[in-house]
Enzyme design. Structure first.
Site, PDB file in Angstrom:
ATOM      1  N   ARG A 103       0.763  -1.232   0.039  1.00 28.16           N
ATOM      2  CA  ARG A 103      -0.086   0.056  -0.004  1.00 28.16           C
ATOM      3  C   ARG A 103       0.722   1.227   0.069  1.00 28.16           C
ATOM      4  O   ARG A 103       0.504   2.067   0.720  1.00 28.16           O
ATOM      5  CB  ARG A 103      -0.903   0.147   1.225  1.00 28.16           C
ATOM      6  CG  ARG A 103      -1.978  -1.231   1.117  1.00 28.16           C
ATOM      7  CD  ARG A 103      -2.954  -1.141   0.097  1.00 28.16           C
ATOM      8  NE  ARG A 103      -3.757  -2.364  -0.003  1.00 28.16           N
ATOM      9  CZ  ARG A 103      -3.355  -3.403  -0.684  1.00 28.16           C
ATOM     10  NH1 ARG A 103      -2.378  -3.551  -1.433  1.00 28.16           N
ATOM     11  NH2 ARG A 103      -4.014  -4.490  -0.578  1.00 28.16           N
TER      12      ARG A 103
ATOM     13  N   SER B 167     -10.258  -0.057   3.796  1.00 25.32           N
ATOM     14  CA  SER B 167      -9.365  -0.391   4.967  1.00 25.32           C
ATOM     15  C   SER B 167      -8.802   0.598   5.951  1.00 25.32           C
ATOM     16  O   SER B 167      -8.395   1.605   4.875  1.00 25.32           O
ATOM     17  CB  SER B 167      -8.461  -1.402   4.544  1.00 25.32           C
ATOM     18  OG  SER B 167      -9.007  -2.668   4.011  1.00 25.32           O
TER      19      SER B 167
ATOM     20  N   GLU C 235      -3.901   3.507   6.802  1.00 25.04           N
ATOM     21  CA  GLU C 235      -4.032   3.469   5.342  1.00 25.04           C
ATOM     22  C   GLU C 235      -4.559   4.279   4.545  1.00 25.04           C
ATOM     23  O   GLU C 235      -3.992   4.922   3.619  1.00 25.04           O
ATOM     24  CB  GLU C 235      -4.506   2.049   4.857  1.00 25.04           C
ATOM     25  CG  GLU C 235      -4.484   1.631   3.375  1.00 25.04           C
ATOM     26  CD  GLU C 235      -4.894   0.391   3.070  1.00 25.04           C
ATOM     27  OE1 GLU C 235      -4.703  -0.550   3.705  1.00 25.04           O
ATOM     28  OE2 GLU C 235      -5.529   0.158   2.074  1.00 25.04           O
TER      29      GLU C 235
HETATM   30  C1  LIG Z   1     -15.531  -0.019  -0.163  1.00 21.32           C
HETATM   31  C2  LIG Z   1     -14.155   0.158  -0.442  1.00 21.32           C
HETATM   32  C3  LIG Z   1     -13.339  -0.983  -0.780  1.00 21.32           C
HETATM   33  C4  LIG Z   1     -11.808  -0.831  -1.094  1.00 21.32           C
HETATM   34  N1  LIG Z   1     -11.079  -2.085  -0.995  1.00 21.32           N
HETATM   35  C5  LIG Z   1      -9.953  -1.940  -1.326  1.00 21.32           C
HETATM   36  C6  LIG Z   1      -9.168  -3.069  -1.757  1.00 21.32           C
HETATM   37  O1  LIG Z   1      -9.651  -4.139  -1.794  1.00 21.32           O
HETATM   38  N2  LIG Z   1      -7.784  -2.725  -2.051  1.00 21.32           N
HETATM   39  C7  LIG Z   1      -7.240  -1.733  -2.059  1.00 21.32           C
HETATM   40  O2  LIG Z   1      -6.004  -1.799  -2.231  1.00 21.32           O
HETATM   41  N3  LIG Z   1      -7.960  -0.517  -1.548  1.00 21.32           N
HETATM   42  C8  LIG Z   1      -9.406  -0.426  -1.373  1.00 21.32           C
HETATM   43  N4  LIG Z   1      -9.833   0.586  -1.026  1.00 21.32           N
HETATM   44  C9  LIG Z   1      -8.973   1.662  -0.933  1.00 21.32           C
HETATM   45  C10 LIG Z   1      -9.126   2.535  -2.196  1.00 21.32           C
HETATM   46  O3  LIG Z   1     -10.273   2.202  -3.148  1.00 21.32           O
HETATM   47  C11 LIG Z   1      -7.537   2.408  -3.049  1.00 21.32           C
HETATM   48  O4  LIG Z   1      -6.775   2.979  -2.156  1.00 21.32           O
HETATM   49  C12 LIG Z   1      -7.746   3.221  -4.335  1.00 21.32           C
HETATM   50  O5  LIG Z   1      -6.621   2.823  -4.930  1.00 21.32           O
HETATM   51  C13 LIG Z   1      -7.712   4.721  -4.041  1.00 21.32           C
HETATM   52  O6  LIG Z   1      -7.865   5.176  -5.497  1.00 21.32           O
HETATM   53  P1  LIG Z   1      -8.428   6.651  -5.624  1.00 21.32           P
HETATM   54  O7  LIG Z   1      -8.712   7.110  -6.841  1.00 21.32           O
HETATM   55  O8  LIG Z   1      -9.840   6.874  -4.810  1.00 21.32           O
HETATM   56  O9  LIG Z   1      -7.549   7.671  -4.643  1.00 21.32           O
HETATM   57  P2  LIG Z   1      -7.902   8.875  -3.626  1.00 21.32           P
HETATM   58  O10 LIG Z   1      -8.783   8.148  -2.279  1.00 21.32           O
HETATM   59  O11 LIG Z   1      -8.563   9.821  -4.378  1.00 21.32           O
HETATM   60  O12 LIG Z   1      -6.309   9.149  -3.154  1.00 21.32           O
HETATM   61  C14 LIG Z   1      -5.572   8.091  -2.556  1.00 21.32           C
HETATM   62  C15 LIG Z   1      -4.155   8.674  -2.553  1.00 21.32           C
HETATM   63  O13 LIG Z   1      -3.645   8.582  -3.945  1.00 21.32           O
HETATM   64  C16 LIG Z   1      -3.401   9.639  -4.160  1.00 21.32           C
HETATM   65  N5  LIG Z   1      -3.533   9.997  -5.756  1.00 21.32           N
HETATM   66  C17 LIG Z   1      -4.690   9.817  -6.423  1.00 21.32           C
HETATM   67  N6  LIG Z   1      -4.568  10.078  -7.655  1.00 21.32           N
HETATM   68  C18 LIG Z   1      -3.402  10.089  -7.941  1.00 21.32           C
HETATM   69  C19 LIG Z   1      -2.670  10.570  -9.131  1.00 21.32           C
HETATM   70  N7  LIG Z   1      -3.032  10.721 -10.022  1.00 21.32           N
HETATM   71  N8  LIG Z   1      -1.316  10.612  -9.038  1.00 21.32           N
HETATM   72  C20 LIG Z   1      -0.813  10.587  -7.824  1.00 21.32           C
HETATM   73  N9  LIG Z   1      -1.321  10.256  -6.775  1.00 21.32           N
HETATM   74  C21 LIG Z   1      -2.719  10.209  -6.551  1.00 21.32           C
HETATM   75  C22 LIG Z   1      -3.792  10.876  -3.438  1.00 21.32           C
HETATM   76  O14 LIG Z   1      -3.199  12.221  -3.325  1.00 21.32           O
HETATM   77  C23 LIG Z   1      -3.918   9.973  -2.018  1.00 21.32           C
HETATM   78  O15 LIG Z   1      -2.708  10.171  -1.518  1.00 21.32           O
HETATM   79  C24 LIG Z   1     -11.126   0.448  -0.840  1.00 21.32           C
HETATM   80  C25 LIG Z   1     -12.083   1.635  -0.528  1.00 21.32           C
HETATM   81  C26 LIG Z   1     -13.400   1.492  -0.305  1.00 21.32           C
HETATM   82  C27 LIG Z   1     -14.329   2.697  -0.190  1.00 21.32           C
END
Ligand SMILES: Cc1cc2nc3c(=O)[nH]c(=O)nc-3n(C[C@H](O)[C@H](O)[C@H](O)COP(=O)(O)OP(=O)(O)OC[C@H]3O[C@@H](n4cnc5c(N)ncnc54)[C@H](O)[C@@H]3O)c2cc1C
Length: 307
Positions: free
Chosen positions: A179, A227, A297
């Protein structure tokens, strides 16, 4: 609450800017938790060159934060000073390439990449269907589920640094661990290429359906950030939270999910402070009960409002 408007000054410095730049844009609706204050300035670049131009001309002292689909984020109630960047239409191209590869813009949702791979008979990317974020978030978080992780399938990513330089990062240069991505925090990823392998579309569709059904049974899918804490080496965060008696614990309108004790939920009407305080309370109780320091996380951005 609102910040002093810096948008007119920024626009004067950037006469060739093509993307949308807005002052005091609220962010709550852009996150899964639906909480938090505004962005002092909110920028949606039109494409990668527009983003590079913006960063080249942005005063060095102005902080920049990028958000994706907001599925792993708590935006604090005081909002985010400086500029919040969100990638949109100019960053959601997806292409199936020779050799079972998929190229995708980072605004694209993970599930769409998984579906494109499935339709093209490319195996190995189905795990993306269970992660509700964007490809940008998957790169930054090394998102993974059900045995697959971004680091296992990424060939290379492109990004723009704080000075506005565009460059490519190989898988090794991404410095992935659990992560985590080791690339400087201020790099905004814009595109990625993933490697799959030959597969059968029907079998991949069945795999994705199984992932969906497992998720629906085991996780809340609304007003949560996924998480909350990383699994400490050799242990499960949800078990530690459970053993410390925190399942169902509440602070204000924020609650530890009954369904999955490593998920926090907004029961509706929670503030970011409720959610963060709940998370910190859980950390303290786990520390007292098992001696383990849980590490967040979920990313927390922005400021806590002055009382
Ligand atoms: C119901 C649910 C289930 C989930 N299950 C999982 C799972 O099974 N496995 C898992 O790994 N995660 C899971 N997650 C967490 C989340 O979906 C992941 O971490 C996902 O990768 C975050 O992506 P995001 O676009 O929503 O990023 P955001 O939440 O918007 O941002 C997260 C981080 O990524 C950075 N970021 C976003 N876009 C960029 C970019 N273009 N360039 C650089 N940095 C960037 C942001 O600055 C921040 O630090 C879950 C979340 C939810 C709500």
């Amino acid at each position: 609450m609102s910040f002093p408007d810096i948008v007119p000054e920024l626009k004067t410095k950037m006469p060739e800017l093509r993307g949308r730049l807005l002052a005091n844009q609220s962010l709550d609706e852009l996150t899964w938790f639906r909480v938090g204050g505004p962005a002092q300035a909110f920028f949606m670049p039109q494409d990668e060159n527009d983003l590079a131009y913006f960063l080249q001309n942005l005063p060095a002292e102005t902080p920049v934060t990028v958000i994706g689909a907001g599925s792993n984020l708590i935006v604090r109630d005081g909002g985010v000073p400086g500029v919040v960047v969100r990638l949109g239409r100019g960053f959601n191209e997806i292409k199936v390439e020779e050799g079972h590869r998929i190229a995708a813009g980072t605004a694209m949702l993970d599930v769409v990449v998984a579906r494109a791979a499935q339709a093209a008979g490319i195996a190995g990317l189905a795990f993306f269907s269970g992660i509700p974020g964007s490809i940008g978030g998957a790169l930054r978080m090394n998102g993974g589920a059900y045995g697959g992780e971004t680091k296992d399938v990424l060939i290379e990513a492109r990004g723009v640094d704080r000075q506005g330089n565009i460059r490519t990062y190989s898988n090794a240069e991404m410095g992935f661990s659990y992560r985590h991505c080791g690339v400087a925090d201020d790099v905004i990823f814009t595109a990625a290429v993933f490697q799959g392998r030959a597969g059968d579309s029907v079998a991949i569709a069945a795999e994705m359906a199984e992932i969906k059904s497992k998720r629906e049974k085991s996780q809340p899918r609304n007003r949560t950030g996924g998480s909350t804490f990383k699994n400490p080496p050799g242990a499960s965060a949800w078990k530690l939270v459970d053993e410390a008696g925190c399942r169902g614990l509440k602070v204000g309108q924020a609650k530890v999910s009954e369904l999955h004790s490593n998920f926090l939920i907004n029961l509706e009407g929670a503030s970011a402070a409720d959610i963060e305080t709940l998370g910190e309370t859980v950390r303290e109780r786990v520390k007292a009960h098992s001696g383990v320091d849980l590490e967040w996380e979920i990313k927390r951005i922005g400021i806590i409002p002055a009382k």
